[in-house]
Write a protein that holds these residues in place. Structure first.
Motif, PDB file in Angstrom:
ATOM      1  N   GLU A  56       0.932  -0.969   0.126  1.00  0.00           N
ATOM      2  CA  GLU A  56      -0.065  -0.164  -0.337  1.00  0.00           C
ATOM      3  C   GLU A  56       1.277   0.768  -0.390  1.00  0.00           C
ATOM      4  OE1 GLU A  56      -2.688  -0.141   3.200  1.00  0.00           O
ATOM      5  OE2 GLU A  56      -3.497  -1.940   2.694  1.00  0.00           O
ATOM      6  N   LYS A  57       1.384   1.922  -0.845  1.00  0.00           N
ATOM      7  CA  LYS A  57       2.682   2.468  -1.652  1.00  0.00           C
ATOM      8  C   LYS A  57       1.932   4.016  -0.844  1.00  0.00           C
ATOM      9  CE  LYS A  57       5.272   0.216  -4.696  1.00  0.00           C
ATOM     10  NZ  LYS A  57       5.703  -0.033  -4.061  1.00  0.00           N
ATOM     11  N   ALA A  58       0.584   4.271  -1.212  1.00  0.00           N
ATOM     12  CA  ALA A  58       0.600   5.457  -1.434  1.00  0.00           C
ATOM     13  C   ALA A  58      -0.644   5.913   0.365  1.00  0.00           C
ATOM     14  CB  ALA A  58      -1.308   5.248  -1.961  1.00  0.00           C
ATOM     15  N   ALA A  59      -0.544   5.237   1.003  1.00  0.00           N
ATOM     16  CA  ALA A  59      -0.400   4.814   2.493  1.00  0.00           C
ATOM     17  C   ALA A  59       0.304   4.991   3.231  1.00  0.00           C
ATOM     18  CB  ALA A  59      -1.847   3.748   3.063  1.00  0.00           C
ATOM     19  N   ALA A  60       1.778   4.581   2.453  1.00  0.00           N
ATOM     20  CA  ALA A  60       2.745   4.083   3.149  1.00  0.00           C
ATOM     21  C   ALA A  60       3.376   6.215   3.024  1.00  0.00           C
ATOM     22  CB  ALA A  60       3.751   3.462   2.177  1.00  0.00           C
ATOM     23  N   VAL A  61       3.441   6.744   1.896  1.00  0.00           N
ATOM     24  CA  VAL A  61       3.948   8.003   1.910  1.00  0.00           C
ATOM     25  C   VAL A  61       2.540   8.902   2.780  1.00  0.00           C
ATOM     26  CG1 VAL A  61       3.955  10.266   0.080  1.00  0.00           C
ATOM     27  CG2 VAL A  61       4.127   7.424  -0.836  1.00  0.00           C
ATOM     28  N   LEU A  62       2.245   8.767   2.398  1.00  0.00           N
ATOM     29  CA  LEU A  62       0.849   9.469   3.540  1.00  0.00           C
ATOM     30  C   LEU A  62       1.358   9.211   5.375  1.00  0.00           C
ATOM     31  CD1 LEU A  62      -2.344   8.976   2.319  1.00  0.00           C
ATOM     32  CD2 LEU A  62      -1.599  11.183   1.868  1.00  0.00           C
ATOM     33  N   GLU A  63       2.067   7.989   5.452  1.00  0.00           N
ATOM     34  CA  GLU A  63       2.166   8.284   7.040  1.00  0.00           C
ATOM     35  C   GLU A  63       4.030   8.432   6.833  1.00  0.00           C
ATOM     36  OE1 GLU A  63       4.386   4.047   8.419  1.00  0.00           O
ATOM     37  OE2 GLU A  63       2.200   3.809   8.263  1.00  0.00           O
ATOM     38  N   LEU A  64       4.411   8.549   6.311  1.00  0.00           N
ATOM     39  CA  LEU A  64       5.675   9.422   5.953  1.00  0.00           C
ATOM     40  C   LEU A  64       5.819  10.655   6.624  1.00  0.00           C
ATOM     41  CD1 LEU A  64       7.945   7.716   3.077  1.00  0.00           C
ATOM     42  CD2 LEU A  64       8.165   8.068   5.393  1.00  0.00           C
ATOM     43  N   ARG A  65       4.246  11.435   5.671  1.00  0.00           N
ATOM     44  CA  ARG A  65       4.016  12.711   5.631  1.00  0.00           C
ATOM     45  C   ARG A  65       3.932  13.198   7.065  1.00  0.00           C
ATOM     46  NH1 ARG A  65      -0.198  15.624   4.118  1.00  0.00           N
ATOM     47  NH2 ARG A  65      -1.552  13.237   5.833  1.00  0.00           N
ATOM     48  N   ASP A  66       3.516  12.323   7.642  1.00  0.00           N
ATOM     49  CA  ASP A  66       2.949  12.315   9.404  1.00  0.00           C
ATOM     50  C   ASP A  66       4.262  12.391  10.521  1.00  0.00           C
ATOM     51  OD1 ASP A  66       0.306  12.566   8.491  1.00  0.00           O
ATOM     52  OD2 ASP A  66      -0.540  10.735   8.992  1.00  0.00           O
ATOM     53  N   ARG A  67       5.090  11.234   9.683  1.00  0.00           N
ATOM     54  CA  ARG A  67       6.630  11.348  10.342  1.00  0.00           C
ATOM     55  C   ARG A  67       7.158  12.143  10.533  1.00  0.00           C
ATOM     56  NH1 ARG A  67       8.295   4.919  10.226  1.00  0.00           N
ATOM     57  NH2 ARG A  67       9.813   5.613  12.043  1.00  0.00           N
ATOM     58  N   LEU A  68       6.782  13.309   8.868  1.00  0.00           N
ATOM     59  CA  LEU A  68       7.737  14.046   8.966  1.00  0.00           C
ATOM     60  C   LEU A  68       7.578  15.635   9.813  1.00  0.00           C
ATOM     61  CD1 LEU A  68      10.507  15.105   7.370  1.00  0.00           C
ATOM     62  CD2 LEU A  68       8.844  16.051   5.685  1.00  0.00           C
ATOM     63  N   ASP A  69       6.137  15.500   9.856  1.00  0.00           N
ATOM     64  CA  ASP A  69       5.409  16.890  10.543  1.00  0.00           C
ATOM     65  C   ASP A  69       5.436  16.416  11.912  1.00  0.00           C
ATOM     66  OD1 ASP A  69       4.038  17.709   8.382  1.00  0.00           O
ATOM     67  OD2 ASP A  69       1.466  16.494   8.849  1.00  0.00           O
ATOM     68  N   ARG A  70       5.931  15.324  12.464  1.00  0.00           N
ATOM     69  CA  ARG A  70       6.161  14.652  14.120  1.00  0.00           C
ATOM     70  C   ARG A  70       7.610  15.238  13.696  1.00  0.00           C
ATOM     71  NH1 ARG A  70       3.879   9.797  17.013  1.00  0.00           N
ATOM     72  NH2 ARG A  70       4.632  11.287  18.502  1.00  0.00           N
ATOM     73  N   VAL A  71       8.674  14.912  13.117  1.00  0.00           N
ATOM     74  CA  VAL A  71       9.687  15.407  13.731  1.00  0.00           C
ATOM     75  C   VAL A  71       9.890  16.806  12.997  1.00  0.00           C
ATOM     76  CG1 VAL A  71      12.100  15.636  12.344  1.00  0.00           C
ATOM     77  CG2 VAL A  71      11.080  13.605  12.215  1.00  0.00           C
ATOM     78  N   TYR A  72       9.389  17.749  12.797  1.00  0.00           N
ATOM     79  CA  TYR A  72       9.266  19.444  12.495  1.00  0.00           C
ATOM     80  C   TYR A  72       9.474  19.814  13.883  1.00  0.00           C
ATOM     81  CZ  TYR A  72      12.063  20.218   8.594  1.00  0.00           C
ATOM     82  OH  TYR A  72      13.678  20.140   8.021  1.00  0.00           O
ATOM     83  N   ALA A  73       7.775  19.220  14.268  1.00  0.00           N
ATOM     84  CA  ALA A  73       7.212  19.685  15.588  1.00  0.00           C
ATOM     85  C   ALA A  73       7.652  19.362  16.925  1.00  0.00           C
ATOM     86  CB  ALA A  73       5.675  18.797  15.680  1.00  0.00           C
ATOM     87  N   GLY A  74       9.127  18.342  16.637  1.00  0.00           N
ATOM     88  CA  GLY A  74       9.886  18.292  18.213  1.00  0.00           C
ATOM     89  C   GLY A  74       9.200  16.845  18.601  1.00  0.00           C
ATOM     90  N   ARG A  75       7.993  16.224  18.227  1.00  0.00           N
ATOM     91  CA  ARG A  75       7.808  15.331  19.059  1.00  0.00           C
ATOM     92  C   ARG A  75       7.573  14.618  18.405  1.00  0.00           C
ATOM     93  NH1 ARG A  75       3.428  15.098  18.306  1.00  0.00           N
ATOM     94  NH2 ARG A  75       2.641  16.965  17.178  1.00  0.00           N
ATOM     95  N   PRO A  76       9.456  13.432  17.271  1.00  0.00           N
ATOM     96  CA  PRO A  76       8.905  12.599  16.862  1.00  0.00           C
ATOM     97  C   PRO A  76       8.867  11.341  16.941  1.00  0.00           C
ATOM     98  CG  PRO A  76      11.383  13.204  17.925  1.00  0.00           C
ATOM     99  CD  PRO A  76      10.319  13.883  18.752  1.00  0.00           C
ATOM    100  N   ARG A  77       8.649  10.601  16.202  1.00  0.00           N
ATOM    101  CA  ARG A  77       8.312   8.839  16.785  1.00  0.00           C
ATOM    102  C   ARG A  77       9.270   8.501  17.002  1.00  0.00           C
ATOM    103  NH1 ARG A  77       5.416   4.598  12.019  1.00  0.00           N
ATOM    104  NH2 ARG A  77       3.969   7.043  12.384  1.00  0.00           N
ATOM    105  N   ASP A  78       8.461   7.168  18.142  1.00  0.00           N
ATOM    106  CA  ASP A  78       9.951   6.749  19.221  1.00  0.00           C
ATOM    107  C   ASP A  78      10.254   6.059  18.191  1.00  0.00           C
ATOM    108  OD1 ASP A  78      11.763   5.908  21.101  1.00  0.00           O
ATOM    109  OD2 ASP A  78      10.199   4.444  21.948  1.00  0.00           O
ATOM    110  N   ALA A  79      11.251   6.316  17.354  1.00  0.00           N
ATOM    111  CA  ALA A  79      12.074   5.103  16.815  1.00  0.00           C
ATOM    112  C   ALA A  79      13.377   5.979  16.376  1.00  0.00           C
ATOM    113  CB  ALA A  79      11.306   4.777  15.239  1.00  0.00           C
TER     114      ALA A  79
END
Length: 347
Positions: A56-79
């Motif tokens: 499910e490549k579309a879902a993967a890209v959208l999830e990456l967008r959310d991860r990048l949002d969290r990185v720039y908000a200073g709240r990165p995923r726990d990875a």
């Protein structure tokens, strides 16, 4: 070991298995640049694999967008890659437009986009490779527009080398990066080629054209390396030489990237590392080349503009990225709807 050091160690392990060429070149970078570079490449590797390896490549890209949002908000995923990249973003004030460009390129991949002209291929390469080159320059505290343009040239060259090397491998995965305009001129139907990829003379000529263009861009890129901090130059020369060496292997194979995949040996990489150290030393006494001041390629000008901005600015999604993500979100919604409808009929 825990904390930032453990995150960098985890990133280094990802790169050691996922990108042998960068891992070799990174050994020549000073630790002050190598560690954040490992974090950058690990996050990019994670992003690339997330799209490449998931059905499910579309879902993967959208999830990456959310991860990048969290990185720039200073709240990165726990990875580890997320935490390490978030630290890089904060420390170096990484312009959001640069990783966004990478995300847009991955969105194009998820959509199975094809490219009509060489300029279209370069636009794709700008996003998935030159954006990384611009981010590497930011890690070296380089914000000069001429040096950034040459870093982007190097990214274009390296991606064209990748495309030339992987014509056969991509075809087996249903991916096509050769300009469809070239295929039309040769009387080759793109879908027919993907159904039965063969190293015909026409395909080998196209591969040669990619390698030739890559070599031109490697030449354009070289003066920019002399503008980098002195102790960073061997590592970047190494990346340039190793990737150009892959192009040389494609050439030696008669530009047949379908019968086999071009590979370089450990001994060859060691030779290029030594050559890179000598080239870096030579930059301390060589005059500036006129090509340093060549204007950026049109396909990468937006990256140069973004990276040359040293201060934090308000971020707004680029039109291209917004459009690509909207299309992917619609596609993902349709896929989920079909899945639910199929399940309902089955019951």
């Amino acid at each position: 070991m825990t904390g930032p050091d453990a995150d960098i160690a985890a990133c280094a392990e990802m790169i050691r298995h996922g990108s042998l060429s960068f891992h070799a070149a990174s050994r020549l970078l000073p630790a002050s640049v190598r560690d954040p570079a490992l974090a950058l490449y690990a996050f990019c590797r994670l992003a690339d694999d997330a799209v490449d390896l998931r059905r499910e490549k579309a879902a993967a890209v959208l999830e990456l967008r959310d991860r990048l949002d969290r990185v720039y908000a200073g709240r990165p995923r726990d990875a580890a890659p997320d935490r390490a990249f978030a630290a890089v973003v904060e420390r170096f004030q990484m312009p959001r437009a640069l990783p966004d460009a990478l995300l847009e390129g991955l969105a194009w991949d998820a959509m199975g986009r094809r490219y009509a002209t060489l300029s279209d291929v370069l636009s794709y390469s700008a996003r998935v490779a030159s954006a990384v080159g611009a981010m590497m320059a930011v890690l070296m505290r380089v914000r000069d527009a001429d040096a950034l343009a040459r870093a982007c040239d190097l990214g274009l060259a390296m991606q064209l080398t990748n495309i030339a090397r992987d014509v056969g491998e991509d075809a087996l995965e249903g991916r096509l990066y050769l300009p469809t305009e070239w295929l039309d001129e040769a009387g080759i139907d793109p879908d027919a080629f993907l159904a039965n990829p063969r190293p015909t003379k026409a395909i080998r000529i196209m591969t040669r054209r990619l390698v030739t263009e890559a070599n031109r861009l490697y030449f354009r890129a070289e003066p920019g390396i002399a503008e980098l901090p002195l102790f960073c130059r061997p590592g970047i020369f190494a990346a340039r030489n190793i990737y150009a060496g892959i192009g040389g292997k494609v050439s030696e194979a008669g530009y047949d990237s379908l019968s086999s995949r071009a590979r370089t040996s450990k001994q060859q990489k060691m030779g290029w590392l030594l050559k890179s150290c000598l080239q870096a030393a030579a930059t301390t006494i060589s005059p500036r080349a006129a090509t340093l001041f060549a204007p950026p390629m049109p396909e990468v000008a937006f990256l140069v503009d973004a990276a040359a901005t040293s201060a934090r600015v308000a971020w707004h999604p680029a039109d291209g990225l917004h459009q690509a993500l909207s299309q992917l979100a619609a596609r993902d919604h349709e896929a989920r709807h079909r899945l639910i409808a199929t399940g309902a009929r089955a019951t």
